[in-house]
Design a protein around this motif. Structure first.
Motif, PDB file in Angstrom:
ATOM      1  N   THR A 119       0.827  -1.199   0.000  1.00 57.18           N
ATOM      2  CA  THR A 119       0.000   0.000   0.000  1.00 57.18           C
ATOM      3  C   THR A 119       0.866   1.255   0.000  1.00 57.18           C
ATOM      4  N   ASN A 120       0.278   2.362  -0.471  1.00 56.98           N
ATOM      5  CA  ASN A 120       0.976   3.650  -0.334  1.00 56.98           C
ATOM      6  C   ASN A 120       0.602   4.347   0.968  1.00 56.98           C
ATOM      7  N   ALA A 121      -0.276   3.738   1.768  1.00 60.96           N
ATOM      8  CA  ALA A 121      -0.660   4.244   3.102  1.00 60.96           C
ATOM      9  C   ALA A 121      -1.262   5.641   3.052  1.00 60.96           C
ATOM     10  N   ILE A 149       4.732  -0.596   2.937  1.00 57.88           N
ATOM     11  CA  ILE A 149       4.411   0.736   2.460  1.00 57.88           C
ATOM     12  C   ILE A 149       5.442   1.190   1.442  1.00 57.88           C
ATOM     13  N   THR A 171       1.905   9.801   2.967  1.00 65.23           N
ATOM     14  CA  THR A 171       2.355   8.458   3.311  1.00 65.23           C
ATOM     15  C   THR A 171       2.929   8.424   4.722  1.00 65.23           C
ATOM     16  N   LEU A 175       2.055   5.973   7.867  1.00 70.52           N
ATOM     17  CA  LEU A 175       3.058   5.215   8.618  1.00 70.52           C
ATOM     18  C   LEU A 175       2.945   5.489  10.114  1.00 70.52           C
ATOM     19  N   MET A 185       4.888  -3.360  10.088  1.00 66.94           N
ATOM     20  CA  MET A 185       5.177  -2.648   8.842  1.00 66.94           C
ATOM     21  C   MET A 185       6.482  -3.113   8.211  1.00 66.94           C
TER      22      MET A 185
END
Length: 317
Positions: A119-121, A149, A171, A175, A185
């Motif tokens: 994912t790009n978060a 990420i 992003t 995070l 993560m």
């Protein structure tokens, strides 16, 4: 994939599945130890990156949303085929744009698998429904869930050069939310720039330390650095002799341990592909079931050489 000059790169190569341009036997890889089954959740994405290998964007729906019921069908096939798969992995597009992302992850972990979500978060993951879903998965399955990420570079300006102005900050907020909620993560970066691997890993280590992220910059499974997949760059074809010359085993190549399921727009059935990197190449479509996908994979594409054999990269954790 933005092919800058396809007319001059790899001329005469990668045409015959079984023989290289100079007449040697092309290398192939058997599915020797299936560990990861990938699902592409759809090619739609909230952003459009400069060098996206799958051309994901807010308008590309060449691969449409897969459903939780369809995922369960393949989980049943895993059991029937007795594949010793440890990990179910989801990629896109942006997986959290698929409204059934949480349900698909839950179905996978209920069967005892670990789950990896790329994912790009950014905003899709940060929607209330997705955050609540992730917290539920964390409560029920804990360490079985990992989100990887995309942080193309530890410097905001270089990350934004690839993903658009302001992307890094969005992003970063994702995070931080994952950190604060104890969700496991990892990070994937790019080697588009001139940093050495040592410099890149040192830069990510400083970034993680600055923000208190529990990610190991020196562990290739936690900080994955992907080589650029530029089809305009000439690469050698991989022959059966290359294994000995390069001192590499076909069992170390990604298609020895994984397959990917996709749902093509307008197709009557889902398709199982050799790997995550070649979603649009027909010859890497192995059938519509896991049984059909147990066949060997001929390394008949520049990505096979540059990314997997010579680059030594893998999409799995």
């Amino acid at each position: 994939m933005k092919d800058l000059n396809p007319s001059t790169a790899n001329v005469g190569k990668f045409h015959d599945r079984f023989v290289t341009a100079d007449g040697q036997t092309r290398a192939s890889v058997a599915l020797s130890h299936p560990e990861t089954l990938w699902f592409n959740t759809g090619t739609l994405c909230n952003i459009e990156c400069l060098n996206c290998y799958i051309d994901s964007s807010p308008t590309n729906d060449a691969l449409v949303y897969i459903t939780a019921d369809e995922v369960r069908t393949f989980l049943d096939q895993l059991k029937d085929r007795k594949w010793p798969v440890r990990e179910i992995a989801f990629t896109g597009g942006e997986p959290f744009m698929n409204p059934q992302m949480i349900a698909m992850a839950r179905a996978s972990m209920e069967r005892g698998h670990e789950v990896l979500i790329l994912t790009n978060a950014m905003r899709p993951m940060m929607r209330k429904s997705m955050r609540e879903g992730l917290l539920g998965l964390k409560a029920d399955f804990g360490e079985k869930l990992t989100l990887r990420i995309s942080v193309d570079h530890f410097r905001a300006d270089l990350h934004d050069e690839e993903r658009g102005v302001g992307s890094f900050e969005k992003t970063l907020q994702g995070l931080i939310w994952l950190r604060d909620n104890g969700i496991k993560m990892a990070v994937s970066g790019r080697t588009l720039w001139s940093d050495s691997e040592a410099d890149s890993r040192a830069g990510y280590a400083n970034f993680y330390e600055q923000h208190g992220f529990d990610i190991d910059a020196h562990n290739p499974g936690q900080t994955v650095l992907f080589p650029e997949m530029d089809e305009s760059i000439e690469v050698p074809e991989i022959t059966t002799a290359c294994w000995g010359i390069l001192n590499k085993s076909p069992e170390a190549i990604m298609c020895a341990s994984s397959r990917m399921v996709v749902k093509r727009k307008g197709a009557e059935t889902l398709a199982v592909l050799a790997c995550t990197l070649l979603p649009y190449s027909p010859e890497f479509e192995l059938g519509s079931t896991l049984e059909e996908a147990e066949q060997d994979v001929q390394l008949n594409h520049p990505h096979c050489a540059k990314f997997c054999v010579l680059g030594g990269a893998s999409c799995s954790a």
